[in-house]
Design an enzyme around this catalytic site. Structure first.
Site, PDB file in Angstrom:
ATOM      1  N   TRP A 140       0.847  -1.213   0.000  1.00 50.86           N
ATOM      2  CA  TRP A 140       0.000   0.000   0.000  1.00 50.86           C
ATOM      3  C   TRP A 140       0.871   1.247   0.000  1.00 50.86           C
ATOM      4  O   TRP A 140       0.415   2.341  -0.298  1.00 50.86           O
ATOM      5  CB  TRP A 140      -0.953   0.010   1.207  1.00 50.86           C
ATOM      6  CG  TRP A 140      -0.298   0.282   2.546  1.00 50.86           C
ATOM      7  CD1 TRP A 140       0.684  -0.451   3.139  1.00 50.86           C
ATOM      8  CD2 TRP A 140      -0.570   1.372   3.442  1.00 50.86           C
ATOM      9  NE1 TRP A 140       1.027   0.096   4.355  1.00 50.86           N
ATOM     10  CE2 TRP A 140       0.270   1.221   4.575  1.00 50.86           C
ATOM     11  CE3 TRP A 140      -1.445   2.461   3.427  1.00 50.86           C
ATOM     12  CZ2 TRP A 140       0.273   2.104   5.660  1.00 50.86           C
ATOM     13  CZ3 TRP A 140      -1.451   3.345   4.508  1.00 50.86           C
ATOM     14  CH2 TRP A 140      -0.594   3.167   5.604  1.00 50.86           C
ATOM     15  N   ASP A 141       2.141   1.085   0.272  1.00 56.66           N
ATOM     16  CA  ASP A 141       3.087   2.201   0.254  1.00 56.66           C
ATOM     17  C   ASP A 141       2.974   3.005  -1.050  1.00 56.66           C
ATOM     18  O   ASP A 141       3.093   4.222  -1.066  1.00 56.66           O
ATOM     19  CB  ASP A 141       4.536   1.682   0.335  1.00 56.66           C
ATOM     20  CG  ASP A 141       4.818   0.811   1.545  1.00 56.66           C
ATOM     21  OD1 ASP A 141       3.879   0.195   2.060  1.00 56.66           O
ATOM     22  OD2 ASP A 141       5.986   0.733   1.956  1.00 56.66           O
ATOM     23  N   GLU A 162       0.876  -1.798  13.085  1.00 54.91           N
ATOM     24  CA  GLU A 162       0.988  -3.260  13.162  1.00 54.91           C
ATOM     25  C   GLU A 162       1.380  -3.749  14.556  1.00 54.91           C
ATOM     26  O   GLU A 162       1.577  -4.946  14.754  1.00 54.91           O
ATOM     27  CB  GLU A 162       1.984  -3.767  12.115  1.00 54.91           C
ATOM     28  CG  GLU A 162       1.478  -3.555  10.695  1.00 54.91           C
ATOM     29  CD  GLU A 162       2.514  -3.903   9.633  1.00 54.91           C
ATOM     30  OE1 GLU A 162       3.705  -4.011   9.968  1.00 54.91           O
ATOM     31  OE2 GLU A 162       2.117  -4.042   8.457  1.00 54.91           O
ATOM     32  N   LYS A 211       3.159   1.926  16.100  1.00 55.10           N
ATOM     33  CA  LYS A 211       4.302   1.789  15.202  1.00 55.10           C
ATOM     34  C   LYS A 211       4.383   2.962  14.227  1.00 55.10           C
ATOM     35  O   LYS A 211       5.458   3.469  13.929  1.00 55.10           O
ATOM     36  CB  LYS A 211       4.139   0.476  14.419  1.00 55.10           C
ATOM     37  CG  LYS A 211       5.290   0.155  13.500  1.00 55.10           C
ATOM     38  CD  LYS A 211       5.017  -1.145  12.742  1.00 55.10           C
ATOM     39  CE  LYS A 211       6.167  -1.507  11.833  1.00 55.10           C
ATOM     40  NZ  LYS A 211       5.824  -2.577  10.888  1.00 55.10           N
ATOM     41  N   GLN A 212       3.251   3.370  13.690  1.00 54.71           N
ATOM     42  CA  GLN A 212       3.219   4.435  12.675  1.00 54.71           C
ATOM     43  C   GLN A 212       1.831   5.058  12.691  1.00 54.71           C
ATOM     44  O   GLN A 212       0.926   4.496  13.294  1.00 54.71           O
ATOM     45  CB  GLN A 212       3.527   3.853  11.308  1.00 54.71           C
ATOM     46  CG  GLN A 212       2.456   2.916  10.779  1.00 54.71           C
ATOM     47  CD  GLN A 212       2.971   1.971   9.715  1.00 54.71           C
ATOM     48  OE1 GLN A 212       3.510   0.913  10.039  1.00 54.71           O
ATOM     49  NE2 GLN A 212       2.825   2.344   8.464  1.00 54.71           N
TER      50      GLN A 212
END
Ligand code: BGC
Length: 759
Positions: free
Chosen positions: A359-360, A490, A602-603
């Site tokens: 998906w990046d 994640e 995480k992000q």
């Protein structure tokens, strides 16, 4: 702040002094690519120290049989690996019978690597004392031609600095290559026939299972002290290695250069029967042009790229070097010419992540390519997913979905899912939303309204149908819920009602409904074709409306805050700043269950939604959510700091935005995540670009108009960038006291800080 062993320079990456423990990191950092092929910066000469050898060809992969402990229904059979391809760069040299090996020679002096990003040229130089009576000096120049995608060039200059040097030169193609990340240690290649004459060698190899044909070729010649060109090499074939061999003596003070052309001709573009002829053609044209003129053409191609995509930062060379490094690597990885190719998280710099599409691409990379290249490049990235829609439908069917519901894979090479961790493969489904968002973003930015009726609508409908079936109505909550998902964070798996995923799903349903209505109204013939192809029923619109209007979102009971997921407040909400420095990154120190129980993010997750849909939330709401979630975020994905840089800049928190900018832009140069040896973080590099253009530049498209709301970090005296907005090159130059915006199209309406700019 972390510091690097690399020198700061606005246009160059420079390493001085030889240090064996830095070799693998530098092999990543000095990697070269031209969109067609790429390679790590491995030494040409023999090196007995620690090294990670890597040469890669765009689109050539191997389906490595899945290896998991507990097989789950729906797992893919394989993980597509970007393949280490036969390497053509090797030039092993024995000097007076002693191998030139920087790991074992008596002394390495004046060692320097330099990557000139303006010219796309990598150079390396050193002096090596081989024994008390022999010292040589070497200067190597290497580039992968942007002009001729199948051609790489090495210019290897050697001088006898002390004593005479009798050289035994072995310039070769190495077919004995392996992937470090192979699951079962299977061979990935079989070698077919070879061809060797004095001047030319080639190796025809085929990947096992995927049957990609590749011809690796090389041609070497020697330019002697008196400028004689000598192509008389003896050829030799031994155990998957094809060599061109020559003896040459240098008297003290004398020098010679070995010039090598090499690269790949592949079955993706040529008939196998014509491989050798094509390789010979490339070599013969390269020889006719000569090294200097090839280099000039290559530099001109880079100059052209920079003229559309350079970002200038004044007063801060560290930041300047970093953004150019990011832009350079993105251009090395993908050129948009081939809709079969995509952008792997490591590009051509390593094996991790399988070199496949994540998906990046949609969430991070498309904005960069859309704004710095012709719109056909971003369109090709969208087409890549359109071409794989059938596979996404099959993928969803395997998991029990019906009626054309599409679930795009978490990781893919050819449209098939090849990721195999259930909590990601089956549950990290937000990727579907990013693909829909990219379609919206593309039309919003480029103004190209032909994509949706031609291709995009089918993708949107497939995705909307997936969400329709993935949610269900909860009698208890009196709303539609989505259970068992993993959000972008994640460090939480198998959660219920991830706010970001639910929000995306709701948005997709509403947006797709609008697009269906628009195509039906504006292109009725096309709509009829699509309706019959998609087995469309108007009742779907009602169903989407019902779900979208009753979607459940977890909320804080007392504060005006969306919660990342159900139950998030049960966590022990201790800020990440309280974590012990020795325990960071937590993914390298903590057990997985501890990570899952922790509140650490995480992000960007909720904040990813605030980034995508910035016009849905006001600044106060952004501030509340940023202040709640950022302190819990450990930024252990390379994709994290960029989104936070953009949002911090939007909130006017320039110090924080600047710190995030350095973190995203110098992630690899300063090796923040202590893993640069494995390769570079290519997809997050596009996020770095976004943090300047969308963050500090404040670029947004609102109601079809370009808005620029620049904010200058105090560390900079100015910055300037260019974007291709709807076919118009817009140049923005931000200083502390003014912003100058230039565009040749005087009719283009541009807003700066909310006011229409007189162009
Ligand atoms: C991130 C994912 C990303 C992947 C590849 C992971 O660490 O969490 O969001 O898609 O890396 O870049």
């Amino acid at each position: 702040m972390k510091s690097s062993y690399l020198k700061i320079d606005p246009w160059k990456i420079i390493e001085e002094d030889f240090s064996p423990e830095k070799v693998m990191s530098s092999e990543s950092i000095f990697s070269l690519g031209n969109g067609t092929m790429g390679q790590r910066a491995n030494f040409e000469e023999f090196y007995s120290g620690a090294t990670f050898q890597g040469s890669y060809i765009g689109g050539v992969y191997y389906p490595d049989k899945t290896r998991v402990g507990w097989w789950k229904n729906g797992y893919p059979e394989y993980f597509a690996k970007v393949l280490n391809a036969p390497s053509w760069i090797g030039i092993h040299i024995n000097v007076n019978g002693v191998p030139l090996d920087l790991n074992t020679c008596t002394e390495v002096a004046k060692f320097k690597r330099e990557l000139d990003m303006q010219k796309g040229l990598y150079t390396r130089s050193f002096e090596a004392q081989l024994n008390p009576s022999c010292r040589i000096g070497v200067e190597v120049k290497r580039f992968l031609s942007l002009d001729e995608g199948a051609l790489g060039v090495i210019h290897y200059f050697i001088k006898a600095l002390q004593g005479e040097a009798n050289l035994h030169i072995d310039s070769f193609i190495d077919g004995q290559i392996k992937n470090q990340d192979s699951n079962w240690d299977d061979p990935f290649w079989e070698h077919k026939n070879t061809s060797h004459s004095n001047a030319f060698i080639s190796l025809h190899s085929k990947t096992l299972k995927t049957r990609f044909d590749v011809c690796t070729y090389a041609n070497t010649y020697l330019v002697t002290a008196n400028e004689d060109f000598n192509s008389e090499f003896c050829s030799q074939e031994k155990e998957g290695r094809l060599s061109q061999i020559k003896e040459h003596s240098l008297a003290e003070g004398e020098a010679c250069s070995i010039v090598k052309f090499g690269g790949y001709v592949t079955g993706m573009h040529h008939e196998v029967s014509g491989f050798e002829k094509e390789a010979q053609r490339i070599v013969s044209e390269a020889k006719t042009s000569g090294y200097e003129s090839l280099l000039i053409n290559h530099q001109n191609a880079w100059a052209n790229i920079w003229s559309h995509s350079d970002i200038k930062i004044e007063g801060d060379d560290k930041a300047q070097q970093a953004i150019r490094f990011n832009i350079f690597q993105l251009n090395q990885t993908y050129n948009g010419k081939d809709a079969h190719l995509n952008i792997g998280p490591k590009g051509f710099t390593g094996e991790k992540y399988g070199g496949s599409t994540y998906w990046d691409t949609e969430a991070y990379c498309i904005p960069f390519y859309m704004a710095t290249k012709d719109q056909s490049v971003a369109r090709n990235l969208l087409k890549y997913r359109y071409d794989q829609l059938d596979k996404a439908i099959e993928n969803a069917e395997k998991l029990g979905f019906k009626n054309g519901a599409a679930l795009y894979p978490m990781v893919t090479m050819n449209g098939e899912e090849c990721h195999n961790e259930w909590e990601i493969t089956f549950e990290e489904i937000h990727r579907n939303g990013a693909i829909a968002f990219a379609i919206f973003n593309y039309e919003r930015f480029t103004g190209d309204s032909s994509y949706i009726p031609e291709m995009g609508l089918e993708v949107l409908v497939g995705i909307a149908r997936f969400w329709t079936q993935r949610v269900h109505y909860s009698q208890h909550k009196k709303a539609y819920v989505m259970l068992g998902v993993t959000g972008p964070n994640e460090y939480e798996n198998n959660i219920n009602n991830n706010w970001y995923t639910n929000y995306l799903a709701q948005w997709c349903l509403k947006y797709t409904a609008l697009q269906v209505e628009k195509v039906a109204k504006e292109s009725s013939i096309r709509f009829q074709e699509l309706a019959s192809k998609l087995n469309w029923k108007d009742s779907e619109l009602d169903q989407w409306e019902t779900i979208a209007s009753q979607m459940y979102f977890p909320k804080h009971p007392e504060q005006d805050l969306f919660l990342q997921q159900d139950g998030f407040l049960d966590k022990e909400l201790i800020p990440a700043a309280a974590l012990l420095i020795e325990e960071r990154p937590i993914n390298q120190h903590w057990s997985w269950d501890r990570i899952l129980r922790s509140p650490y993010i995480k992000q960007a997750d909720v904040l990813q939604g605030f980034y995508f849909f910035q016009d849905h939330f006001d600044e106060k709401s952004l501030k509340r959510h940023f202040d709640f979630y950022e302190p819990l975020t450990v930024h252990e994905s390379s994709l994290s700091p960029c989104v936070h840089a953009i949002l911090a800049a939007r909130l006017g928190r320039m110090e924080q935005a600047y710190a995030f900018y350095l973190q995203t832009s110098r992630l690899d140069l300063d090796d923040y995540n202590k893993e640069v040896e494995e390769g570079l973080h290519i997809t997050s590099m596009a996020g770095t670009w976004m943090s300047i253009v969308e963050g500090f530049g404040g670029v947004q498209v609102i109601d079809d108009h370009l808005h620029i709301n620049p904010k200058l970090p105090k560390q900079w005296t100015g910055f300037a960038f260019k974007i291709n907005f709807r076919g118009n090159l817009v140049e923005v130059n931000v200083k502390s006291d003014q912003t100058i915006i230039q565009c040749k199209n005087k009719d283009l309406v541009i807003y700066c800080d909310g006011v229409v700019v007189k162009n």
